[in-house]
Design a protein around this motif. Structure first.
Motif, PDB file in Angstrom:
ATOM      1  N   GLY A 243     -43.269  16.630  -6.231  1.00 50.24           N
ATOM      2  CA  GLY A 243     -42.057  15.858  -6.452  1.00 50.24           C
ATOM      3  C   GLY A 243     -41.159  15.755  -5.241  1.00 50.24           C
ATOM      4  O   GLY A 243     -40.123  15.093  -5.296  1.00 50.24           O
ATOM      5  N   ALA A 244     -41.532  16.402  -4.123  1.00 49.29           N
ATOM      6  CA  ALA A 244     -40.730  16.327  -2.903  1.00 49.29           C
ATOM      7  C   ALA A 244     -41.593  16.732  -1.724  1.00 49.29           C
ATOM      8  O   ALA A 244     -42.667  17.330  -1.894  1.00 49.29           O
ATOM      9  CB  ALA A 244     -39.510  17.237  -3.001  1.00 49.29           C
ATOM     10  N   ARG A 263     -40.717  26.011  -7.967  1.00 50.73           N
ATOM     11  CA  ARG A 263     -40.610  24.556  -7.939  1.00 50.73           C
ATOM     12  C   ARG A 263     -39.767  24.081  -6.756  1.00 50.73           C
ATOM     13  O   ARG A 263     -38.797  24.739  -6.346  1.00 50.73           O
ATOM     14  CB  ARG A 263     -40.010  24.049  -9.247  1.00 50.73           C
ATOM     15  CG  ARG A 263     -38.556  24.454  -9.469  1.00 50.73           C
ATOM     16  CD  ARG A 263     -38.080  24.033 -10.838  1.00 50.73           C
ATOM     17  NE  ARG A 263     -36.680  24.392 -11.049  1.00 50.73           N
ATOM     18  CZ  ARG A 263     -36.052  24.255 -12.208  1.00 50.73           C
ATOM     19  NH1 ARG A 263     -36.687  23.778 -13.266  1.00 50.73           N
ATOM     20  NH2 ARG A 263     -34.780  24.584 -12.327  1.00 50.73           N
ATOM     21  N   SER A 265     -38.872  20.661  -6.859  1.00 56.92           N
ATOM     22  CA  SER A 265     -38.109  19.561  -7.465  1.00 56.92           C
ATOM     23  C   SER A 265     -38.259  19.668  -8.982  1.00 56.92           C
ATOM     24  O   SER A 265     -38.950  20.557  -9.495  1.00 56.92           O
ATOM     25  CB  SER A 265     -38.606  18.199  -6.967  1.00 56.92           C
ATOM     26  OG  SER A 265     -39.758  17.791  -7.680  1.00 56.92           O
ATOM     27  N   GLU A 267     -38.870  16.709 -10.805  1.00 57.95           N
ATOM     28  CA  GLU A 267     -39.304  15.361 -11.153  1.00 57.95           C
ATOM     29  C   GLU A 267     -40.491  15.272 -12.108  1.00 57.95           C
ATOM     30  O   GLU A 267     -40.427  14.598 -13.139  1.00 57.95           O
ATOM     31  CB  GLU A 267     -39.640  14.595  -9.863  1.00 57.95           C
ATOM     32  CG  GLU A 267     -40.124  13.192 -10.096  1.00 57.95           C
ATOM     33  CD  GLU A 267     -40.186  12.390  -8.812  1.00 57.95           C
ATOM     34  OE1 GLU A 267     -40.738  11.289  -8.832  1.00 57.95           O
ATOM     35  OE2 GLU A 267     -39.671  12.873  -7.785  1.00 57.95           O
ATOM     36  N   VAL A 287     -33.727  24.855  -7.419  1.00 58.11           N
ATOM     37  CA  VAL A 287     -35.036  24.578  -6.835  1.00 58.11           C
ATOM     38  C   VAL A 287     -35.130  25.363  -5.531  1.00 58.11           C
ATOM     39  O   VAL A 287     -34.112  25.788  -4.971  1.00 58.11           O
ATOM     40  CB  VAL A 287     -35.272  23.074  -6.598  1.00 58.11           C
ATOM     41  CG1 VAL A 287     -35.278  22.317  -7.909  1.00 58.11           C
ATOM     42  CG2 VAL A 287     -34.235  22.493  -5.654  1.00 58.11           C
ATOM     43  N   ARG A 289     -37.027  25.773  -1.647  1.00 52.90           N
ATOM     44  CA  ARG A 289     -37.798  25.161  -0.574  1.00 52.90           C
ATOM     45  C   ARG A 289     -37.847  26.122   0.615  1.00 52.90           C
ATOM     46  O   ARG A 289     -36.806  26.593   1.081  1.00 52.90           O
ATOM     47  CB  ARG A 289     -37.202  23.802  -0.186  1.00 52.90           C
ATOM     48  CG  ARG A 289     -37.249  22.828  -1.364  1.00 52.90           C
ATOM     49  CD  ARG A 289     -36.725  21.450  -1.034  1.00 52.90           C
ATOM     50  NE  ARG A 289     -36.752  20.603  -2.238  1.00 52.90           N
ATOM     51  CZ  ARG A 289     -36.339  19.348  -2.290  1.00 52.90           C
ATOM     52  NH1 ARG A 289     -35.853  18.768  -1.193  1.00 52.90           N
ATOM     53  NH2 ARG A 289     -36.406  18.655  -3.413  1.00 52.90           N
ATOM     54  N   LEU A 303     -30.065  21.381  -7.913  1.00 48.23           N
ATOM     55  CA  LEU A 303     -30.446  19.974  -7.948  1.00 48.23           C
ATOM     56  C   LEU A 303     -30.196  19.415  -9.342  1.00 48.23           C
ATOM     57  O   LEU A 303     -30.397  20.110 -10.340  1.00 48.23           O
ATOM     58  CB  LEU A 303     -31.931  19.844  -7.586  1.00 48.23           C
ATOM     59  CG  LEU A 303     -32.529  18.444  -7.510  1.00 48.23           C
ATOM     60  CD1 LEU A 303     -31.877  17.636  -6.391  1.00 48.23           C
ATOM     61  CD2 LEU A 303     -34.039  18.533  -7.281  1.00 48.23           C
ATOM     62  N   GLU A 305     -31.448  16.161 -11.552  1.00 51.62           N
ATOM     63  CA  GLU A 305     -32.303  14.982 -11.643  1.00 51.62           C
ATOM     64  C   GLU A 305     -32.171  14.383 -13.037  1.00 51.62           C
ATOM     65  O   GLU A 305     -32.110  15.116 -14.035  1.00 51.62           O
ATOM     66  CB  GLU A 305     -33.770  15.330 -11.359  1.00 51.62           C
ATOM     67  CG  GLU A 305     -34.033  15.687  -9.908  1.00 51.62           C
ATOM     68  CD  GLU A 305     -35.510  15.674  -9.558  1.00 51.62           C
ATOM     69  OE1 GLU A 305     -36.260  14.872 -10.170  1.00 51.62           O
ATOM     70  OE2 GLU A 305     -35.916  16.461  -8.681  1.00 51.62           O
ATOM     71  N   CYS A 449     -28.089  11.388  -2.564  1.00 48.87           N
ATOM     72  CA  CYS A 449     -29.059  11.310  -3.653  1.00 48.87           C
ATOM     73  C   CYS A 449     -30.237  10.441  -3.261  1.00 48.87           C
ATOM     74  O   CYS A 449     -30.187   9.691  -2.285  1.00 48.87           O
ATOM     75  CB  CYS A 449     -28.406  10.799  -4.934  1.00 48.87           C
ATOM     76  SG  CYS A 449     -28.059   9.028  -4.915  1.00 48.87           S
ATOM     77  N   GLY A 501     -32.221  11.852  -8.168  1.00 50.92           N
ATOM     78  CA  GLY A 501     -31.994  13.262  -7.880  1.00 50.92           C
ATOM     79  C   GLY A 501     -30.825  13.418  -6.928  1.00 50.92           C
ATOM     80  O   GLY A 501     -30.708  12.690  -5.934  1.00 50.92           O
TER      81      GLY A 501
END
Length: 530
Positions: A243-244, A263, A265, A267, A287, A289, A303, A305, A449, A501
């Protein structure tokens, strides 16, 4: 010198512990107290008193000292104060507040202190005759930082400050640490982030940011509830973090003997719910990263979404604009916000332009008039470094966009119609399949966004996943992976859908004039001290 200072601090810390031991030895252990019946906060007391005062003194004329000499004026003012005080004391407002003592001035049989709570602070008058000899003796031994519960009545001092006349003081918690020096506060940013609890005690502005953050999230929820969106929760531990474009954190699930990821994202699971018939869904959640730390990025962040069936990316532009305006009006009372010295106008009518238009305006390259070969030569002529595997027409446009456009987008601007090469999850434009129905909103040169007309063609989606897999095999660690179950979900049929998002932390930064994301995260990720 440093060693002497350390010894002095250690001695002060020992004194505090000795005071606690003395209280405990005499049966007054503050840590044995389990509750305090708090009736008001500081700001509530002040507002309540002002309203009460206005009502009781509404027929009383303001004092006029015209024609009086200095001594006569002082005497008249003293008399006026005593008469007003007498009227107010005849109908007192009794309150019980609790908070941390931030200041104390002892003056024999009477003292003043300042109590800080969630809403602010208020002065307290503490007299031996009012609270009793033993309680007053304990109060005199108290330290800055101690937490008190107090009962009393509100009054206005001769200098006009609304205060509380204490009738009972209860030590609720003993502070064994020393707060930073009052007039300078906690100014070291590293300590502020690592010891947020001290930052919140010492810096009212910092506390206000996080109160405002909570209000912002509350108003986002209120807005979406008014649009019939359902709030849902989706997994944080996943086998496929999609999703990203980001590297995930990896961990191991012992019970299943399976490697899983955190995760990156929300999405792909939310769109599964659209397939299932939940037409309007959203999630606000953490989320993760696996990326670096800077003023705009933290490896874990919040986040939001949302996905709405039967609309497109134009609908997402409308809902984004309306939602941010709603939040500004409810939380700030205005759609005009100062951010880092620049006034940002969030009022209705945000600018909208395609990526090709933006690149033409700011980079001077009209991609729509160039073949892929001509585009490559035009970009090379700019002296830009082109990554291997990203020489396509769409990748080159995106490169120019990143290099020349973003920094110029200060006021809220929607950039639309992204090349398909950089939008693996967005639907192609029916009239030009080289582009997707994707948008990003930029403010102050920063992304707020990302939104799509969501891709619901399972065949096209699988082909794009395969391209991402190829990029990953070529060494791109941020490229996506194949998600067979998501393809399976799309094969059941997903209606036309708009999705958006938004980084909550980024929005809070804009609305609180925060230069760094760490200023809007209560506990940001920090490098180890060692």
């Amino acid at each position: 010198m440093a060693e002497q200072k350390k010894q002095d601090v250690n001695q002060l810390l020992k004194v505090r512990r000795d005071k606690l031991a003395d209280l405990q030895a005499n049966g007054r252990d503050p840590f044995q107290i389990t509750k305090f019946d708090q009736t008001h906060h500081s700001l509530e007391v002040k507002k309540l008193y002002e309203a009460h005062e206005a009502e009781l003194l509404k027929d009383r004329k303001e004092l006029d000292v015209t024609g009086l000499d200095e001594e006569q004026a002082k005497e008249a003012q003293k008399k006026d104060y005593e008469e007003r005080r007498s009227i107010m004391d005849a109908s007192p407002i009794h309150v019980a507040i609790a908070g941390r003592m931030m200041f104390k001035r002892v003056m024999g049989k009477a003292s003043f202190c300042n109590i800080q709570d969630l809403q602010g602070n208020i002065q307290v008058y503490v007299a031996r005759d009012a609270i009793g000899t033993d309680s007053y003796a304990d109060f005199k031994k108290s330290d800055i930082g101690d937490i008190f519960g107090l009962e009393g009545f509100a009054f206005r001092t001769r200098t006009g400050e609304i205060s509380i006349h204490a009738e009972k003081m209860t030590l609720l918690s003993k502070s064994l640490q020393i707060l930073p020096e009052k007039f300078h506060g906690l100014t070291d940013t590293d300590t502020r982030y690592r010891q947020r609890y001290v930052d919140l005690i010492m810096n009212q502005d910092s506390k206000n940011v996080f109160i405002k953050r909570s209000q912002i999230i509350k108003e986002i929820r209120n807005f979406l509830a008014g649009r019939d969106f359902m709030e849902v929760e989706t997994p944080m531990l996943v086998s496929n973090a999609g999703g990203a474009a980001a590297r995930p954190f990896e961990t191991h699930y012992n019970a299943l003997n399976e490697d899983v990821k955190l995760r990156i994202s929300l999405e792909l699971y939310l769109k599964r719910l659209i397939v299932g018939g939940l037409e309007r869904v959203y999630e606000i959640g953490r989320v993760f990263r696996n990326e670096g730390l800077d003023t705009r990025h933290n490896p874990e962040f919040t986040l939001m979404e949302l996905y709405q069936a039967y609309t497109d990316y134009h609908g997402m532009m409308d809902i984004t604009e309306d939602m941010v305006i709603h939040v500004c009006e409810k939380v700030l009372g205005s759609t005009k916000v100062m951010y880092q010295g620049v006034e940002i106008d969030f009022s209705k009518g945000w600018k909208r332009m395609t990526m090709a238009e933006a690149v033409k305006e700011y980079a001077g390259i009209d991609f729509m008039a160039l073949s892929p070969e001509e585009a490559l030569e035009a970009v090379k002529a700019k002296g830009l470094e082109i990554e291997k595997g990203k020489e396509s027409w769409g990748d080159l446009m995106a490169l120019c966009y990143d290099e020349y456009v973003e920094a110029n987008l200060m006021q809220p601007t929607f950039i639309t119609d992204y090349p398909v090469e950089i939008s693996p999850l967005a639907k192609r434009k029916p009239d030009d399949p080289a582009f997707t129905e994707r948008l990003e909103c930029f403010i102050y040169g920063r992304e707020l966004c990302n939104a799509f007309s969501e891709l619901n063609d399972p065949i096209d989606q699988k082909e794009r996943f395969e391209r991402q897999v190829a990029l990953r095999a070529a060494g791109d660690e941020e490229a996506g992976m194949m998600d067979e179950d998501f393809i399976n979900a799309l094969e059941y049929g997903m209606p036309p859908t708009g999705g958006m998002g938004m980084g909550i932390d980024r929005l809070v930064m804009f609305l609180t004039d925060a230069a760094s994301i760490r200023d809007v995260l209560l506990f940001p990720t920090m490098k180890p001290l060692d």
